[in-house]
Design a protein around this motif. Sequence first.
Motif, PDB file in Angstrom:
ATOM      1  N   GLY A 196       0.795  -1.018   0.221  1.00  0.00           N
ATOM      2  CA  GLY A 196      -0.209   0.029   0.028  1.00  0.00           C
ATOM      3  C   GLY A 196       0.874   1.483   0.142  1.00  0.00           C
ATOM      4  N   GLU A 197       0.272   2.240   0.334  1.00  0.00           N
ATOM      5  CA  GLU A 197       0.666   3.635   0.401  1.00  0.00           C
ATOM      6  C   GLU A 197       0.758   4.185   1.965  1.00  0.00           C
ATOM      7  OE1 GLU A 197       0.872   7.818  -2.129  1.00  0.00           O
ATOM      8  OE2 GLU A 197      -0.730   6.635  -2.095  1.00  0.00           O
ATOM      9  N   CYS A 198       1.827   4.767   2.145  1.00  0.00           N
ATOM     10  CA  CYS A 198       2.423   5.435   3.422  1.00  0.00           C
ATOM     11  C   CYS A 198       2.265   6.934   3.118  1.00  0.00           C
ATOM     12  CB  CYS A 198       3.479   4.984   4.231  1.00  0.00           C
ATOM     13  SG  CYS A 198       3.485   3.222   4.490  1.00  0.00           S
ATOM     14  N   THR A 199       1.620   7.758   3.999  1.00  0.00           N
ATOM     15  CA  THR A 199       1.600   9.091   3.591  1.00  0.00           C
ATOM     16  C   THR A 199       2.140  10.002   4.989  1.00  0.00           C
ATOM     17  OG1 THR A 199      -0.742   9.403   4.258  1.00  0.00           O
ATOM     18  CG2 THR A 199      -0.221   9.044   1.979  1.00  0.00           C
ATOM     19  N   ALA A 200       2.280  11.164   4.808  1.00  0.00           N
ATOM     20  CA  ALA A 200       2.682  12.027   5.596  1.00  0.00           C
ATOM     21  C   ALA A 200       2.132  11.991   7.118  1.00  0.00           C
ATOM     22  CB  ALA A 200       2.687  13.284   5.265  1.00  0.00           C
ATOM     23  N   GLY A 201       2.724  11.503   8.191  1.00  0.00           N
ATOM     24  CA  GLY A 201       1.861  11.225   9.497  1.00  0.00           C
ATOM     25  C   GLY A 201       1.907   9.724   9.803  1.00  0.00           C
ATOM     26  N   ASN A 202       1.891   8.907   8.866  1.00  0.00           N
ATOM     27  CA  ASN A 202       2.034   7.419   8.963  1.00  0.00           C
ATOM     28  C   ASN A 202       3.152   6.941   9.774  1.00  0.00           C
ATOM     29  OD1 ASN A 202       0.285   6.723   5.911  1.00  0.00           O
ATOM     30  ND2 ASN A 202      -0.513   7.373   7.827  1.00  0.00           N
ATOM     31  N   PHE A 203       3.157   5.923  10.586  1.00  0.00           N
ATOM     32  CA  PHE A 203       4.223   5.287  11.144  1.00  0.00           C
ATOM     33  C   PHE A 203       4.261   3.677  10.821  1.00  0.00           C
ATOM     34  CE2 PHE A 203       5.993   3.094  14.814  1.00  0.00           C
ATOM     35  CZ  PHE A 203       7.130   3.487  14.832  1.00  0.00           C
ATOM     36  N   VAL A 204       5.056   3.248  10.468  1.00  0.00           N
ATOM     37  CA  VAL A 204       5.083   1.980   9.807  1.00  0.00           C
ATOM     38  C   VAL A 204       6.139   1.073  10.335  1.00  0.00           C
ATOM     39  CG1 VAL A 204       5.083   0.503   7.803  1.00  0.00           C
ATOM     40  CG2 VAL A 204       4.289   2.840   7.612  1.00  0.00           C
ATOM     41  N   ILE A 205       5.606  -0.086  10.929  1.00  0.00           N
ATOM     42  CA  ILE A 205       6.813  -0.980  11.402  1.00  0.00           C
ATOM     43  C   ILE A 205       6.886  -2.271  10.277  1.00  0.00           C
ATOM     44  CG2 ILE A 205       7.167  -2.783  13.211  1.00  0.00           C
ATOM     45  CD1 ILE A 205       5.753  -0.716  15.072  1.00  0.00           C
ATOM     46  N   ARG A 206       8.056  -2.774   9.887  1.00  0.00           N
ATOM     47  CA  ARG A 206       8.184  -3.902   8.999  1.00  0.00           C
ATOM     48  C   ARG A 206       9.075  -4.707   9.851  1.00  0.00           C
ATOM     49  NH1 ARG A 206       6.229  -2.726   4.345  1.00  0.00           N
ATOM     50  NH2 ARG A 206       6.287  -0.227   3.830  1.00  0.00           N
ATOM     51  N   PRO A 207       8.390  -5.863  10.204  1.00  0.00           N
ATOM     52  CA  PRO A 207       8.813  -6.880  10.800  1.00  0.00           C
ATOM     53  C   PRO A 207      10.196  -7.534  10.174  1.00  0.00           C
ATOM     54  CG  PRO A 207       7.010  -7.890   9.935  1.00  0.00           C
ATOM     55  CD  PRO A 207       7.107  -6.480   9.484  1.00  0.00           C
ATOM     56  N   LYS A 208      11.263  -8.281  11.049  1.00  0.00           N
ATOM     57  CA  LYS A 208      12.355  -9.114  10.617  1.00  0.00           C
ATOM     58  C   LYS A 208      11.820 -10.113   9.498  1.00  0.00           C
ATOM     59  CE  LYS A 208      15.882 -12.172  11.892  1.00  0.00           C
ATOM     60  NZ  LYS A 208      16.591 -12.626  13.190  1.00  0.00           N
ATOM     61  N   GLY A 209      12.475 -10.074   8.244  1.00  0.00           N
ATOM     62  CA  GLY A 209      11.791 -11.144   7.485  1.00  0.00           C
ATOM     63  C   GLY A 209      11.135 -10.494   6.409  1.00  0.00           C
ATOM     64  N   SER A 210      10.612  -9.334   6.665  1.00  0.00           N
ATOM     65  CA  SER A 210       9.781  -8.677   5.535  1.00  0.00           C
ATOM     66  C   SER A 210      10.576  -8.123   4.416  1.00  0.00           C
ATOM     67  CB  SER A 210       8.973  -7.450   5.976  1.00  0.00           C
ATOM     68  OG  SER A 210       9.612  -6.575   6.530  1.00  0.00           O
ATOM     69  N   LYS A 211       9.947  -8.264   3.139  1.00  0.00           N
ATOM     70  CA  LYS A 211      10.469  -7.984   1.747  1.00  0.00           C
ATOM     71  C   LYS A 211       9.528  -6.808   1.132  1.00  0.00           C
ATOM     72  CE  LYS A 211      12.339 -12.804   1.630  1.00  0.00           C
ATOM     73  NZ  LYS A 211      11.945 -13.821   0.728  1.00  0.00           N
ATOM     74  N   HIS A 212      10.470  -5.960   0.475  1.00  0.00           N
ATOM     75  CA  HIS A 212       9.725  -5.068  -0.435  1.00  0.00           C
ATOM     76  C   HIS A 212      10.606  -4.380  -1.152  1.00  0.00           C
ATOM     77  CE1 HIS A 212       9.752  -1.199   2.233  1.00  0.00           C
ATOM     78  NE2 HIS A 212      10.881  -1.968   2.618  1.00  0.00           N
ATOM     79  N   SER A 213       9.926  -3.416  -2.223  1.00  0.00           N
ATOM     80  CA  SER A 213      10.520  -2.643  -3.105  1.00  0.00           C
ATOM     81  C   SER A 213       9.724  -1.270  -3.068  1.00  0.00           C
ATOM     82  CB  SER A 213      10.941  -3.255  -4.322  1.00  0.00           C
ATOM     83  OG  SER A 213      11.364  -2.216  -5.413  1.00  0.00           O
TER      84      SER A 213
END
Length: 77
Positions: A27-44
């Motif tokens: 998805g999309e993260c916009t200004a003010g968003n806080f995102v946690i990606r766990p160990k093992g996650s993958k993305h581009s």
Amino acid sequence: GASVPYHLHEGMEQTYILEGSLKDDEGECTAGNFVIRPKGSKHSPVAPNGCTMLVFFLKPTSALQKAIEKYPGLETV
């Protein structure tokens, strides 16, 4: 229009979007968003309209670690 190549998170990553947005297959993260990606996650992620963010790594990705080694002046806290 900046992007980051597909990568694996070798430790948890916490990201706070200050301005702009960051998109990936989740998805999309916009200004003010806080995102946690766990160990093992993958993305581009891509920032089609630019993005300023504050990122905390518990362990840097291998690509970031290589950049730190290549550019000794690059600082991490």
